[in-house]
Design a protein around this motif. Sequence first.
Motif, PDB file in Angstrom:
ATOM      1  N   VAL A 202       0.844  -1.197   0.000  1.00 26.95           N
ATOM      2  CA  VAL A 202       0.000   0.000   0.000  1.00 26.95           C
ATOM      3  C   VAL A 202       0.882   1.250   0.000  1.00 26.95           C
ATOM      4  CG1 VAL A 202      -1.727   1.313   1.279  1.00 26.95           C
ATOM      5  CG2 VAL A 202      -1.898  -1.183   1.174  1.00 26.95           C
ATOM      6  N   HIS A 203       1.899   1.243   0.845  1.00 29.14           N
ATOM      7  CA  HIS A 203       2.786   2.401   0.944  1.00 29.14           C
ATOM      8  C   HIS A 203       3.518   2.665  -0.382  1.00 29.14           C
ATOM      9  CE1 HIS A 203       6.571   4.508   2.077  1.00 29.14           C
ATOM     10  NE2 HIS A 203       5.725   5.230   2.768  1.00 29.14           N
ATOM     11  N   GLU A 204       3.957   1.608  -1.026  1.00 32.23           N
ATOM     12  CA  GLU A 204       4.696   1.747  -2.285  1.00 32.23           C
ATOM     13  C   GLU A 204       3.839   2.324  -3.401  1.00 32.23           C
ATOM     14  OE1 GLU A 204       6.152  -2.115  -3.199  1.00 32.23           O
ATOM     15  OE2 GLU A 204       7.430  -2.234  -1.410  1.00 32.23           O
ATOM     16  N   HIS A 205       2.509   2.221  -3.260  1.00 31.89           N
ATOM     17  CA  HIS A 205       1.620   2.651  -4.346  1.00 31.89           C
ATOM     18  C   HIS A 205       0.725   3.819  -3.940  1.00 31.89           C
ATOM     19  CE1 HIS A 205       2.856  -1.400  -5.528  1.00 31.89           C
ATOM     20  NE2 HIS A 205       2.643  -1.012  -6.766  1.00 31.89           N
ATOM     21  N   LEU A 206       1.198   4.628  -2.998  1.00 32.18           N
ATOM     22  CA  LEU A 206       0.406   5.773  -2.566  1.00 32.18           C
ATOM     23  C   LEU A 206       0.228   6.819  -3.670  1.00 32.18           C
ATOM     24  CD1 LEU A 206       1.624   6.421   1.094  1.00 32.18           C
ATOM     25  CD2 LEU A 206      -0.650   5.699   0.360  1.00 32.18           C
ATOM     26  N   ASN A 207       1.074   6.751  -4.690  1.00 28.64           N
ATOM     27  CA  ASN A 207       0.913   7.695  -5.805  1.00 28.64           C
ATOM     28  C   ASN A 207      -0.290   7.357  -6.682  1.00 28.64           C
ATOM     29  OD1 ASN A 207       2.125   5.344  -6.759  1.00 28.64           O
ATOM     30  ND2 ASN A 207       3.274   6.404  -8.362  1.00 28.64           N
ATOM     31  N   ASN A 208      -0.870   6.171  -6.476  1.00 25.19           N
ATOM     32  CA  ASN A 208      -2.082   5.801  -7.188  1.00 25.19           C
ATOM     33  C   ASN A 208      -3.297   6.369  -6.457  1.00 25.19           C
ATOM     34  OD1 ASN A 208      -4.501   3.677  -7.377  1.00 25.19           O
ATOM     35  ND2 ASN A 208      -3.362   3.631  -9.312  1.00 25.19           N
ATOM     36  N   GLU A 209      -4.191   6.998  -7.178  1.00 25.60           N
ATOM     37  CA  GLU A 209      -5.324   7.695  -6.581  1.00 25.60           C
ATOM     38  C   GLU A 209      -6.205   6.769  -5.744  1.00 25.60           C
ATOM     39  OE1 GLU A 209      -9.179  10.429  -7.975  1.00 25.60           O
ATOM     40  OE2 GLU A 209      -7.684   9.746  -9.435  1.00 25.60           O
ATOM     41  N   VAL A 210      -6.451   5.562  -6.239  1.00 26.70           N
ATOM     42  CA  VAL A 210      -7.306   4.620  -5.515  1.00 26.70           C
ATOM     43  C   VAL A 210      -6.636   4.177  -4.209  1.00 26.70           C
ATOM     44  CG1 VAL A 210      -8.383   2.329  -5.587  1.00 26.70           C
ATOM     45  CG2 VAL A 210      -8.435   3.805  -7.609  1.00 26.70           C
ATOM     46  N   ILE A 211      -5.343   3.880  -4.260  1.00 23.20           N
ATOM     47  CA  ILE A 211      -4.614   3.440  -3.067  1.00 23.20           C
ATOM     48  C   ILE A 211      -4.514   4.579  -2.053  1.00 23.20           C
ATOM     49  CG2 ILE A 211      -2.434   2.550  -2.193  1.00 23.20           C
ATOM     50  CD1 ILE A 211      -4.001   0.532  -3.825  1.00 23.20           C
ATOM     51  N   TRP A 212      -4.263   5.801  -2.556  1.00 24.36           N
ATOM     52  CA  TRP A 212      -4.198   6.949  -1.646  1.00 24.36           C
ATOM     53  C   TRP A 212      -5.534   7.125  -0.919  1.00 24.36           C
ATOM     54  CZ3 TRP A 212      -0.617  10.528   0.038  1.00 24.36           C
ATOM     55  CH2 TRP A 212      -1.139  11.605   0.750  1.00 24.36           C
ATOM     56  N   GLN A 213      -6.629   7.054  -1.650  1.00 27.33           N
ATOM     57  CA  GLN A 213      -7.938   7.256  -1.034  1.00 27.33           C
ATOM     58  C   GLN A 213      -8.249   6.151  -0.041  1.00 27.33           C
ATOM     59  OE1 GLN A 213      -9.857  10.122  -1.642  1.00 27.33           O
ATOM     60  NE2 GLN A 213     -10.700   9.319   0.279  1.00 27.33           N
ATOM     61  N   LEU A 214      -7.870   4.931  -0.382  1.00 25.79           N
ATOM     62  CA  LEU A 214      -8.044   3.796   0.522  1.00 25.79           C
ATOM     63  C   LEU A 214      -7.317   4.052   1.840  1.00 25.79           C
ATOM     64  CD1 LEU A 214      -7.612   0.087  -0.543  1.00 25.79           C
ATOM     65  CD2 LEU A 214      -6.191   0.977   1.293  1.00 25.79           C
ATOM     66  N   SER A 215      -6.096   4.578   1.745  1.00 25.26           N
ATOM     67  CA  SER A 215      -5.293   4.860   2.928  1.00 25.26           C
ATOM     68  C   SER A 215      -5.860   6.026   3.721  1.00 25.26           C
ATOM     69  CB  SER A 215      -3.848   5.163   2.524  1.00 25.26           C
ATOM     70  OG  SER A 215      -3.290   4.104   1.786  1.00 25.26           O
ATOM     71  N   GLU A 216      -6.231   7.076   3.013  1.00 29.24           N
ATOM     72  CA  GLU A 216      -6.788   8.242   3.700  1.00 29.24           C
ATOM     73  C   GLU A 216      -8.065   7.874   4.447  1.00 29.24           C
ATOM     74  OE1 GLU A 216      -8.592  12.626   2.592  1.00 29.24           O
ATOM     75  OE2 GLU A 216      -6.924  11.854   1.360  1.00 29.24           O
ATOM     76  N   ASP A 217      -8.888   7.047   3.844  1.00 28.46           N
ATOM     77  CA  ASP A 217     -10.119   6.595   4.510  1.00 28.46           C
ATOM     78  C   ASP A 217      -9.800   5.826   5.784  1.00 28.46           C
ATOM     79  OD1 ASP A 217     -11.618   7.714   2.487  1.00 28.46           O
ATOM     80  OD2 ASP A 217     -12.012   5.815   1.460  1.00 28.46           O
ATOM     81  N   ALA A 218      -8.761   4.986   5.744  1.00 30.84           N
ATOM     82  CA  ALA A 218      -8.384   4.191   6.913  1.00 30.84           C
ATOM     83  C   ALA A 218      -7.976   5.088   8.079  1.00 30.84           C
ATOM     84  CB  ALA A 218      -7.245   3.245   6.552  1.00 30.84           C
ATOM     85  N   PHE A 219      -7.157   6.103   7.790  1.00 29.08           N
ATOM     86  CA  PHE A 219      -6.684   6.980   8.865  1.00 29.08           C
ATOM     87  C   PHE A 219      -7.767   7.955   9.322  1.00 29.08           C
ATOM     88  CE2 PHE A 219      -2.637   5.904   6.594  1.00 29.08           C
ATOM     89  CZ  PHE A 219      -2.154   5.058   7.587  1.00 29.08           C
TER      90      PHE A 219
END
Length: 281
Positions: A202-219
């Motif tokens: 997940v961290h390696e692909h934070l530049n991807n919009e979907v992965i970033w949003q997934l992470s932001e939602d988690a936090f």
Amino acid sequence: MNRIIIDAGATKTDFIVLNGGVEVAHHIGKGINPNYCSEAEMMQVFADFVPHCPNSSLIEEIYYYGAGCASVSNQLYMQQLMSAFFPMANCLVYSDLLAVCHALSRAERAIVCILGTGSASCLFDGTNLEHRAPSLGFMLGDDGSGTNLGKRLLTAYLNRQLPENISLELEKSFDVSFDKVIHRIYKESEPNRFMASFAPFVHEHLNNEVIWQLSEDAFSDFFAKQRVHYPVNESMRWHLSGSVAFHFQEVIRISAEKQQCKIGNVVASPMTSLVEYYKSI
């Protein structure tokens, strides 16, 4: 005085041996959480450590800060377990959150959090752990943790919500498929560690919009659910510890700001500060 300082999380257990004010040994073993691990598994972690502990029979004090050790029953359980290996030692067991409080908050009233394999938070009054939000584990809680990030990634993968190139890379890197993921989570042991193993992806692909949003939602979910348990004001800081807290700082700070939470100190591990404290006493 011969002491052992232990910081035990779900993924790894950090052992430091002090002789007076001098560090004489450092060992990293498998993670421990009495809520998930069997007695045999935890005993093995200590059995693996003992050969690395000089003069283990002379250990006088053990300070254990551990995941799953907020309850008195688990504290007593871990004391008894360690006594089997160090019968002459005075074993003191604390919540892993208290280690972070001592390491990051000093004498400041603050919200102190762990974001690692699991997640947790508490209100520290500068001396004592005043209040702790319920810790619901990876099935019902742990938002923003490595396990939760992996869970969200796998859920998106299984629901075909990831971009095709991300899904293909995930399958290639981890040899996963729909059937393999379902079997690993529901039929095998330690599904939390399995899900947490995807956090680096997940961290390696934070530049991807979907992965970033997934992470932001988690936090965002983490801060939203934790803050209702505390008398939060604009000046109160949130101190964070853990591998996820350290490596995901950019998205964490954005998520925290949206939830009106002010981030303070962030470290990967509280162990360095803990060791310095015990060297001084």
